[in-house]
Design a protein around this motif. Structure first.
Motif, PDB file in Angstrom:
ATOM      1  N   HIS A 126      55.808  38.565   4.643  1.00  0.00           N
ATOM      2  CA  HIS A 126      56.491  37.556   3.838  1.00  0.00           C
ATOM      3  C   HIS A 126      55.915  36.161   4.109  1.00  0.00           C
ATOM      4  N   ILE A 127      55.544  35.894   5.366  1.00  0.00           N
ATOM      5  CA  ILE A 127      54.916  34.620   5.709  1.00  0.00           C
ATOM      6  C   ILE A 127      53.641  34.436   4.890  1.00  0.00           C
ATOM      7  N   ARG A 128      52.830  35.481   4.813  1.00  0.00           N
ATOM      8  CA  ARG A 128      51.582  35.412   4.033  1.00  0.00           C
ATOM      9  C   ARG A 128      51.892  35.093   2.566  1.00  0.00           C
ATOM     10  N   GLN A 129      52.894  35.774   2.001  1.00  0.00           N
ATOM     11  CA  GLN A 129      53.254  35.544   0.594  1.00  0.00           C
ATOM     12  C   GLN A 129      53.676  34.094   0.363  1.00  0.00           C
ATOM     13  N   ILE A 130      54.503  33.563   1.270  1.00  0.00           N
ATOM     14  CA  ILE A 130      54.982  32.185   1.125  1.00  0.00           C
ATOM     15  C   ILE A 130      53.814  31.203   1.203  1.00  0.00           C
ATOM     16  N   LEU A 131      52.922  31.416   2.155  1.00  0.00           N
ATOM     17  CA  LEU A 131      51.785  30.496   2.339  1.00  0.00           C
ATOM     18  C   LEU A 131      50.867  30.498   1.123  1.00  0.00           C
ATOM     19  N   LEU A 132      50.619  31.665   0.565  1.00  0.00           N
ATOM     20  CA  LEU A 132      49.748  31.747  -0.623  1.00  0.00           C
ATOM     21  C   LEU A 132      50.417  31.079  -1.821  1.00  0.00           C
TER      22      LEU A 132
END
Length: 396
Positions: free
Chosen positions: A90-96
Motif C-alpha cells: 500500500h505504501i508503494r501505491q500511495i507513493l506512486l
C-alpha cells in the motif's frame, strides 16, 4: 524538493508515540520550514502529534497480494512477514499516486518492519533507509532466543533495506554494527544526528535540592533499556534520601512492576512503594511536562542507538545519569553534559545520582551544558539542512 517520510510505528490507544514517530514528525516540520513539500505516511488509525499543518498526511494499511502470490503467502510465509508485506504494497501505491500528481524526489523509510520491501527499483524517485534499531539487534540485546519464524523476519528486513540508494544512521556505533552484521558498505552511509525542537523542552528550570529528588525514566522498560539494572539498584536509590521519588513513563510489564514493589517492600517497607510511580505510556505533551517537573533523568541502557528520551532530556536542561553503552556515549561527555557510569560497575548509577542531588551547582552545570550541546548539534533547522543536502545529492 518533494519528500515523503514514513513512520512505521503502530497506533496506540492512549495516543502515545515512540522515537521513530517523534523523529519523523520533527524532521517533517523542519523540512517544511526549509521550503520543501513534505508527505508523511502513517499506519491507519495513527494520530500524529506535534506535526506542522503544512505537512500532508497519508494513511496506509494492509493490502493483500493477488493471484498466485496470495496463495504462496498464505501457505508458506509466517504471519509477521505477510502482514508487513501487505502494508509495504500500500505504501508503494500511495507513493506512486503522489508522484503522478506532483513529482516526488525522495522517500525516507525506517528499516524497522521491512516496509521498504515493495519499493523495488526501478522507481521514479529515490529510496533512503534511515536506521533506528534492526529487530535482530534488539532481540540480541534483550537476550531473546531466535525461532525459525523470527530468523525469517530478520531476513525479510535485511532484504527490504537493499532497495535503498543510501542509508542514514544517527550514530557511528550503529553504522559499525550494520557494516559488520548486514554488510552495508560505509560509502553508502551518512551519519546525521536527530533533529530536536528545543522550543518544546527548553524552559527555565530549578536545580534546587527538592526538585533534584524527582528522578525520571522515560521509554519502554526492557532488558536492553536497563530494566535489570534498575530492578537491582532501585532500593539503593531510594535509600539516598527519604524524599526521593522515581517516575517511570512508558510501557512496563506487570511482572517488572510486581518485582520492583516486592523488592522495595522487603527492604524498605510496603509504604515506601508509593515513592515509585508507573504512569504507563504518555503522549508528547505529557512527556514535555514530566521533563520540566523532574530533577534527574536516568538512561541505564545496555545498548541504545539514539534514544529520543536522552536528547529530549538534554534539551530540557535535565542533568543526565546514563550508562556508557554504545550509541549513548556519542552524546554524553562524562562530567561535562552528564554523568556516565560503566556497565561493568552498574552500582555507580546510585553513586552518581547521590552526587547530583547533593550538589545543585553540579546539577545546574550539567543541565545547562546538556542544553547547549543539543542547541549546537541537534538544532532542528541545522539538522534539517543536513538531511536536505543528502536528499539533493541522492536525487541528483
Amino acid at each position: 524538493m518533494n519528500i515523503a517520510l514514513i513512520n512505521s510505528e503502530y497506533p496506540q490507544e492512549d495516543g502515545s508515540q515512540g522515537g521513530i514517530a517523534s523523529f519523523t514528525y520533527t524532521l517533517a516540520t523542519a523540512l517544511t520550514d526549509l521550503g520543501c513539500k513534505v508527505h508523511v505516511l502513517i499506519r491507519k488509525g495513527t494520530v500524529p502529534q506535534n506535526l506542522s499543518p503544512a505537512v500532508e498526511v497519508h494513511h496506509f494499511e494492509f493490502r493483500s497480494a493477488k493471484g498466485i502470490k496470495q496463495f504462496v503467502e498464505k501457505k508458506f510465509q509466517n504471519g509477521a512477514v505477510t502482514w508487513e508485506k501487505g502494508h509495504s504494497r500500500h505504501i508503494r501505491q500511495i507513493l506512486l499516486t503522489i508522484h503522478k500528481q506532483e513529482k516526488l524526489n525522495v522517500v525516507q523509510i525506517p528499516e524497522y518492519g521491512g516496509l521498504a520491501y515493495s519499493l523495488k527499483p526501478p522507481l521514479p524517485f529515490k529510496i533512503i533507509v534511515r536506521f533506528s534499531m534492526p529487530s535482530k539487534l534488539i532481540d540480541m540485546i534483550n537476550g531473546k532466543t531466535t525461532s525459525n519464524k523470527r530468523a525469517n523476519f530478520y531476513r525479510f528486513e535485511s532484504k527490504a533495506i537493499k532497495n535503498a540508494s543510501a542509508f542514514i544512521s544517527p550514530t557511528k556505533a550503529l553504522q559499525r554494527w550494520l557494516h559488520k552484521h548486514m554488510n552495508i558498505a560505509d560509502i553508502r552511509f551518512s551519519v546525521i544526528k536527530s533533529p530536536i525542537d528545543t522550543r518544546d523542552f527548553g524552559d527555565k528550570r530549578s536545580y534546587k535540592s527538592k526538585t533534584l529528588k524527582k528522578i525520571l525514566y522515560v521509554g519502554r522498560l526492557e532488558q536492553r533499556k536497563g530494566a535489570g539494572i534498575i530492578a537491582r539498584y532501585i532500593t539503593d536509590i531510594l535509600k539516598i534520601d527519604p524524599k526521593i521519588t522515581i517516575t517511570f513513563a512508558g510501557e512496563v510489564e506487570k511482572l517488572f512492576i510486581s518485582k520492583v514493589k516486592q523488592t522495595i517492600a522487603k527492604n524498605l517497607g510496603y509504604k515506601e512503594c508509593s515513592r515509585v510511580l508507573f504512569l504507563g505510556a504518555v503522549n508528547h505533551q505529557e512527556i514535555s511536562e514530566l521533563y520540566k517537573k523532574s530533577g534527574i533523568l536516568i538512561v541505564p541502557s545496555l545498548m541504545d542507538n539514539c534514544p529520543n528520551t536522552l536528547l529530549e532530556g538534554m534539551a530540557s536542561g535535565l542533568p543526565i545519569v546514563c550508562s556508557d553503552a554504545e550509541g549513548i556515549k556519542e552524546f554524553i561527555n562524562h562530567g561535562s553534559n552528564g554523568l556516565v557510569f560503566p556497565l561493568k560497575n552498574p552500582q555507580l548509577l546510585t553513586t552518581m545520582i547521590s552526587h547530583i542531588i547533593n550538589n545543585p551547582r553540579l546539577a545546574s552545570a550539567l543541565g545547562k551544558s546538556a542544553l547547549q550541546y543539543i542547541s549546537k548539534n541537534h538544532e532542528i533547522m541545522c539538522t534539517g539542512k543536513e538531511f536536505l543536502s543528502l536528499y539533493k545529492s541522492v536525487s541528483n
